[in-house]
Design a protein around this motif. Structure first.
Motif, PDB file in Angstrom:
ATOM      1  N   LEU A 206       0.540  -1.117  -0.050  1.00  0.00           N
ATOM      2  CA  LEU A 206      -0.004   0.044   0.163  1.00  0.00           C
ATOM      3  C   LEU A 206       0.799   1.043  -0.176  1.00  0.00           C
ATOM      4  N   ASP A 207       2.022   1.108   0.645  1.00  0.00           N
ATOM      5  CA  ASP A 207       2.810   2.575   0.758  1.00  0.00           C
ATOM      6  C   ASP A 207       3.379   2.726  -0.548  1.00  0.00           C
ATOM      7  N   GLU A 208       3.785   1.812  -1.336  1.00  0.00           N
ATOM      8  CA  GLU A 208       4.181   1.936  -2.577  1.00  0.00           C
ATOM      9  C   GLU A 208       3.147   2.357  -3.408  1.00  0.00           C
ATOM     10  N   SER A 209       1.783   1.981  -3.463  1.00  0.00           N
ATOM     11  CA  SER A 209       0.803   2.111  -4.325  1.00  0.00           C
ATOM     12  C   SER A 209       0.429   3.728  -4.120  1.00  0.00           C
ATOM     13  N   ALA A 220       0.089  12.358 -15.417  1.00  0.00           N
ATOM     14  CA  ALA A 220      -0.970  11.662 -15.875  1.00  0.00           C
ATOM     15  C   ALA A 220      -2.191  12.335 -15.751  1.00  0.00           C
ATOM     16  N   GLU A 221      -3.024  12.131 -16.995  1.00  0.00           N
ATOM     17  CA  GLU A 221      -4.529  12.739 -16.808  1.00  0.00           C
ATOM     18  C   GLU A 221      -5.388  11.934 -16.274  1.00  0.00           C
ATOM     19  N   TYR A 222      -5.306  10.444 -16.453  1.00  0.00           N
ATOM     20  CA  TYR A 222      -6.129   9.593 -15.545  1.00  0.00           C
ATOM     21  C   TYR A 222      -5.092   8.584 -14.804  1.00  0.00           C
ATOM     22  N   THR A 223      -5.653   8.171 -13.681  1.00  0.00           N
ATOM     23  CA  THR A 223      -4.711   7.440 -12.766  1.00  0.00           C
ATOM     24  C   THR A 223      -6.020   6.522 -11.818  1.00  0.00           C
ATOM     25  N   VAL A 224      -5.485   5.257 -11.781  1.00  0.00           N
ATOM     26  CA  VAL A 224      -6.346   4.423 -10.745  1.00  0.00           C
ATOM     27  C   VAL A 224      -5.544   3.223 -10.421  1.00  0.00           C
ATOM     28  N   ALA A 225      -5.900   2.616  -9.317  1.00  0.00           N
ATOM     29  CA  ALA A 225      -5.041   1.522  -8.737  1.00  0.00           C
ATOM     30  C   ALA A 225      -6.364   0.467  -8.331  1.00  0.00           C
ATOM     31  N   TRP A 226      -6.062  -0.728  -8.979  1.00  0.00           N
ATOM     32  CA  TRP A 226      -6.619  -1.908  -8.621  1.00  0.00           C
ATOM     33  C   TRP A 226      -6.036  -2.681  -7.303  1.00  0.00           C
ATOM     34  N   VAL A 227      -6.582  -2.747  -6.177  1.00  0.00           N
ATOM     35  CA  VAL A 227      -5.850  -3.138  -5.000  1.00  0.00           C
ATOM     36  C   VAL A 227      -6.391  -4.713  -4.997  1.00  0.00           C
ATOM     37  N   ASP A 228      -5.407  -5.467  -4.330  1.00  0.00           N
ATOM     38  CA  ASP A 228      -5.566  -6.858  -4.128  1.00  0.00           C
ATOM     39  C   ASP A 228      -5.755  -7.084  -2.706  1.00  0.00           C
ATOM     40  N   LEU A 229      -7.057  -6.995  -2.306  1.00  0.00           N
ATOM     41  CA  LEU A 229      -7.724  -6.922  -1.039  1.00  0.00           C
ATOM     42  C   LEU A 229      -7.325  -8.266  -0.369  1.00  0.00           C
ATOM     43  N   ALA A 230      -7.079  -9.309  -0.969  1.00  0.00           N
ATOM     44  CA  ALA A 230      -6.722 -10.618  -0.775  1.00  0.00           C
ATOM     45  C   ALA A 230      -5.165 -10.893  -0.087  1.00  0.00           C
ATOM     46  N   ALA A 231      -4.303  -9.938  -0.511  1.00  0.00           N
ATOM     47  CA  ALA A 231      -2.990 -10.113  -0.074  1.00  0.00           C
ATOM     48  C   ALA A 231      -2.838  -9.732   1.617  1.00  0.00           C
ATOM     49  N   THR A 232      -2.098 -10.158   2.101  1.00  0.00           N
ATOM     50  CA  THR A 232      -1.709 -10.149   3.443  1.00  0.00           C
ATOM     51  C   THR A 232      -0.124  -9.789   3.886  1.00  0.00           C
ATOM     52  N   GLY A 233       0.210  -9.363   5.111  1.00  0.00           N
ATOM     53  CA  GLY A 233       1.680  -9.307   5.288  1.00  0.00           C
ATOM     54  C   GLY A 233       2.462  -8.113   4.378  1.00  0.00           C
ATOM     55  N   ALA A 234       3.345  -8.234   4.306  1.00  0.00           N
ATOM     56  CA  ALA A 234       4.199  -7.226   3.535  1.00  0.00           C
ATOM     57  C   ALA A 234       3.641  -6.958   2.304  1.00  0.00           C
ATOM     58  N   ILE A 347      -8.624   0.110   7.552  1.00  0.00           N
ATOM     59  CA  ILE A 347      -9.882  -0.502   6.966  1.00  0.00           C
ATOM     60  C   ILE A 347      -9.519  -1.593   6.041  1.00  0.00           C
ATOM     61  N   MET A 348      -8.609  -1.680   5.362  1.00  0.00           N
ATOM     62  CA  MET A 348      -8.101  -2.521   4.254  1.00  0.00           C
ATOM     63  C   MET A 348      -7.740  -3.914   4.975  1.00  0.00           C
ATOM     64  N   ARG A 349      -7.112  -3.758   6.163  1.00  0.00           N
ATOM     65  CA  ARG A 349      -6.801  -4.748   6.832  1.00  0.00           C
ATOM     66  C   ARG A 349      -7.773  -5.720   7.297  1.00  0.00           C
ATOM     67  N   GLN A 350      -8.808  -4.748   7.937  1.00  0.00           N
ATOM     68  CA  GLN A 350     -10.032  -5.551   8.547  1.00  0.00           C
ATOM     69  C   GLN A 350     -10.674  -6.170   7.397  1.00  0.00           C
ATOM     70  N   PHE A 351     -10.869  -5.426   6.243  1.00  0.00           N
ATOM     71  CA  PHE A 351     -11.572  -6.366   5.061  1.00  0.00           C
ATOM     72  C   PHE A 351     -10.865  -7.571   4.790  1.00  0.00           C
ATOM     73  N   THR A 352      -9.583  -7.660   4.666  1.00  0.00           N
ATOM     74  CA  THR A 352      -8.751  -8.792   4.257  1.00  0.00           C
ATOM     75  C   THR A 352      -8.955  -9.801   5.384  1.00  0.00           C
ATOM     76  N   ARG A 353      -9.119  -9.234   6.662  1.00  0.00           N
ATOM     77  CA  ARG A 353      -9.274 -10.500   7.759  1.00  0.00           C
ATOM     78  C   ARG A 353     -10.470 -11.074   7.666  1.00  0.00           C
ATOM     79  N   THR A 354     -11.439 -10.561   6.811  1.00  0.00           N
ATOM     80  CA  THR A 354     -12.918 -11.048   7.095  1.00  0.00           C
ATOM     81  C   THR A 354     -12.942 -12.111   5.690  1.00  0.00           C
ATOM     82  N   GLY A 355     -11.882 -12.026   5.008  1.00  0.00           N
ATOM     83  CA  GLY A 355     -11.915 -12.974   3.698  1.00  0.00           C
ATOM     84  C   GLY A 355     -11.615 -12.185   2.450  1.00  0.00           C
ATOM     85  N   GLY A 356     -11.700 -10.942   2.596  1.00  0.00           N
ATOM     86  CA  GLY A 356     -11.369 -10.293   1.446  1.00  0.00           C
ATOM     87  C   GLY A 356     -12.118 -10.268   0.114  1.00  0.00           C
TER      88      GLY A 356
END
Length: 459
Positions: A206-209, A220-234, A347-356
């Motif tokens: 996330l920090d790098e994102s 850039a005129e347009y930017t977006v990030a799709w995040v892997d909510l299932a990824a954990t740890g580092a 919030i993202m960590r808590q989502f991930t803990r519920t199964g992402g």
């Protein structure tokens, strides 16, 4: 009997939901296609009130009125483009899909588009939609020069930032509650071609994102990030970031050189049935997220994309909202100030803990807010997460997230909401009382209201 006979045809009783397919309610639906029919649809409203509706892409209950009247404006379409100035006037039921079919071959694009082109112009204003270029261009309402609004008393008022500014900005982001938008004029954006020069890349966490999005937003005129909510740890918060701009003619592949402004969105592949809930489980979601991440290039890679492929990829799958199963899903979208990225991370960590359990988790950066009291975007970060309905712990989890967002000066997007507690609304939207005063001045009897407005105490 006199009231019924005066109403426009066709009229029907229908069970309506938002795109999330939750909380269905029944209403009388009228579909005017002429000015006279719209006049009659607005007169003598039922005791439960009425609200306008477009293509039904609000995720919750914003375009529903239980026991009342819903005015379907999807037949209320027309487009007029001035190719010298880019000024585009269109009726409120005109979709972004239709606008693009008119604009792109004439070397223009809408100033802002959300992730679907199946949104009407009236809906785009009422929800003050945002896109991948908010950091540069703001939200849609900032590009509207004027609109025609039918207020609850039947008046046809032409409003603009200079003419009746309070009512104009109350209508932008006002969720259709100040009146029925009949038409609007906005400034279309000239483009160099109908193709997008896209840079795709991976980030490790996330920090790098966040750091990379800040860097890209400078150019850039347009930017977006799709995040892997299932990824954990580092790897938590690892993302696939895409940024882009309209390509110059000399950048196009040979097969497109002869038709640099061609535009054909194609036909979607439909989801024919609603899959059973067992299909959507932590294992299948984790596998999908892993495959999507691995599909992205290891190192930044430039490519040329079509407009649908870059801006509206989900439109390539018709009825994709069925994927989340028969009970439907919620799309939870928040925005927090730049100083509150730690809240997003938590919030993202808590989502991930519920199964992402989300196919779609999106992170974007917003620029400054506009003047609309109920407009959602503010300078900071917005996170969007899809979650299937059915988990008994989900309501408490989302309530807790809402509270955390409100505590740091953030808010929830009303166009996506289907369950927020009303007592948080004033904290999230501090100009709420100002908006309510303007609305009361044009609809003192609360004739225009929706399931959302009743649920949240907006009307």
């Amino acid at each position: 009997m006199a009231r019924v006979s005066s109403l426009p045809e066709p009229r029907r009783s229908a069970l309506l939901t938002g795109w999330g397919r939750t909380s269905p309610t029944r209403a009388e639906v009228l579909a005017p296609v002429s000015a006279a029919e719209l006049d009659r649809a607005l007169c003598d409203p039922p005791s439960r009130g009425m609200v306008a509706r477009g293509l039904g892409r609000s995720y919750g209950d914003a375009a529903q009125r239980s026991g009342g009247r819903v005015i379907d404006l999807t037949g209320w379409t027309d487009v007029d483009l001035d190719i010298d100035t880019g000024d585009c006037r269109a009726r409120a039921g005109t979709s972004i899909d239709t606008l693009l079919r008119v604009l792109v071959p004439r070397r223009f694009f809408v100033p802002v588009t959300p992730g679907t082109r199946f949104v009407t112009l009236g809906g785009a204003i009422a929800a003050d939609i945002h896109g991948k270029n908010h950091h540069r261009r703001g939200s849609f309402g900032s590009h509207v020069s004027s609109m025609v609004l039918r207020t609850a008393d039947g008046q046809r008022r032409t409003i603009s930032p200079d003419r009746e500014p309070a009512l104009f900005w109350a209508t932008v982001g006002g969720m259709g509650l100040t009146g029925v938008i009949e038409e609007a004029t906005f400034r279309a954006r000239p483009i160099a071609s109908s193709r997008i020069s896209v840079l795709a890349e991976r980030t490790r966490n996330l920090d790098e994102s966040i750091a990379r999005l800040i860097e890209l937003d400078q150019t850039a005129e347009y930017t977006v990030a799709w995040v892997d909510l299932a990824a954990t740890g580092a790897r938590a918060g690892r993302s696939v970031i895409t940024s882009g701009r309209f390509a110059q003619p000399d950048e196009l592949p040979k097969r497109w050189v002869g038709s640099p402004f061609a535009y054909d969105p194609g036909l979607p592949i439909d989801v024919p049935v609603t899959p059973p809930p067992i299909v959507l489980n932590p294992l299948s979601i984790r596998a999908f997220n892993e495959a999507w991440f691995r599909k992205a290039p290891r190192r930044p890679k430039e490519m040329i994309s079509s407009i649908p492929g870059f801006f509206h990829p989900l439109d390539l799958v018709g009825s994709w909202n069925r994927i989340y199963g028969p009970k439907g899903f919620l799309q939870w979208q928040c925005v927090v100030p730049d100083s509150a990225t730690d809240v997003l991370a938590g919030i993202m960590r808590q989502f991930t803990r519920t199964g992402g359990r989300s196919f779609l988790t999106v992170l974007k950066r917003f620029g400054p807010a506009n003047e609309a009291p109920l407009s959602f975007p503010l300078a900071g970060w917005t996170l969007t997460v899809d979650v299937p309905v059915g988990d008994p712990d989900l309501p408490r989890l989302l309530d807790r997230f809402d509270e955390q967002v409100a505590e740091v000066g953030g808010r929830i997007y009303l166009a996506k909401d289907a369950r927020m507690r009303p007592e948080l609304l004033a904290a999230m939207y501090p100009r709420l009382a100002e908006w309510q005063e303007v609305r009361a001045s044009v609809d003192p009897h609360g004739l225009i209201r929706s399931d959302l407005s009743e649920r949240l105490g907006l009307s």
